[in-house]
Design an enzyme around this catalytic site. Sequence first.
Site, PDB file in Angstrom:
ATOM      1  N   ARG A 158       3.040   4.775   6.396  1.00  0.00           N
ATOM      2  CA  ARG A 158       3.524   4.002   7.546  1.00  0.00           C
ATOM      3  C   ARG A 158       4.023   2.623   7.140  1.00  0.00           C
ATOM      4  O   ARG A 158       4.673   1.932   7.909  1.00  0.00           O
ATOM      5  CB  ARG A 158       2.397   3.821   8.577  1.00  0.00           C
ATOM      6  CG  ARG A 158       1.894   5.130   9.142  1.00  0.00           C
ATOM      7  CD  ARG A 158       0.577   4.933   9.855  1.00  0.00           C
ATOM      8  NE  ARG A 158      -0.479   4.503   8.933  1.00  0.00           N
ATOM      9  CZ  ARG A 158      -1.721   4.204   9.296  1.00  0.00           C
ATOM     10  NH1 ARG A 158      -2.064   4.262  10.554  1.00  0.00           N
ATOM     11  NH2 ARG A 158      -2.625   3.826   8.405  1.00  0.00           N
ATOM     12  N   CYS A 218       0.834  -1.204   0.000  1.00  0.00           N
ATOM     13  CA  CYS A 218       0.000   0.000   0.000  1.00  0.00           C
ATOM     14  C   CYS A 218       0.870   1.255   0.000  1.00  0.00           C
ATOM     15  O   CYS A 218       1.992   1.248   0.503  1.00  0.00           O
ATOM     16  CB  CYS A 218      -0.913  -0.004   1.225  1.00  0.00           C
ATOM     17  SG  CYS A 218      -2.066   1.398   1.255  1.00  0.00           S
TER      18      CYS A 218
HETATM   19 ZN   LIG Z   1      -3.399   1.174   3.013  1.00  0.00          ZN
END
Ligand SMILES: [Zn+2]
Length: 217
Positions: free
Chosen positions: A45, A41
Amino acid sequence: MNINSIFENNKEWIARQLALDKDYFTHLAEGQSPEILYIGCSDSRVTAEELMGAEPGEIFVHRNIANLIPNTDLNSRSVIDYAVSHLKVKHVVVCGHYHCGGIKAAMENENLGILNPWLGNIRDVYRLHYKELNAIEDTDRRYERLVELNVAEQCLNVGKIPEVQDAIINRNLSIHGWVFDVRTGQLIDLTKEFANSFQIRAQKIADIYLFKPDTSG
Ligand SMILES: [Zn+2]
């Protein structure tokens, strides 16, 4: 992170690398032969290399919102084709993560404009697993399960690609499904669980998606 400090940071990083190995960048410039393609993704983070302890040159990376490999997305398909057919990676990893904003957005019935077609891919995953997901009463756990099932479906999407099928048959390429837990930093390997659940549907999947081997010459 202040954008004005980036070039200073870069100079310091170069100095640190050269102090460890004076030929570091000479070697880096010689080329790449990563063994792993990581599809994750875009979330800030969930960095690819840091969470695996990998160095530059070791992982070929593709990231987008909610780690999707839609059937008609030329971007992710090109990355996979290049990694599998040219770099000849040994592993393709699809890594999702808990607290994924893309997954959360797809669970809400809001019109998000240009994001709708992209998030529609996640809503398709929800529809495919509607019964299982709707049986989960705890909303947080349902959200986590959609993260996991999305990884499973994206692994399947990787497996639909003929070049990937050839590499699985001819040189044992493997596909892995992982989830990163942002709350603990832990990487969770769901490959076995997915393999078992897909086993049940394996023949159907092969009937629909497996391409005939190219025998033209
Ligand atoms: Zn994500």
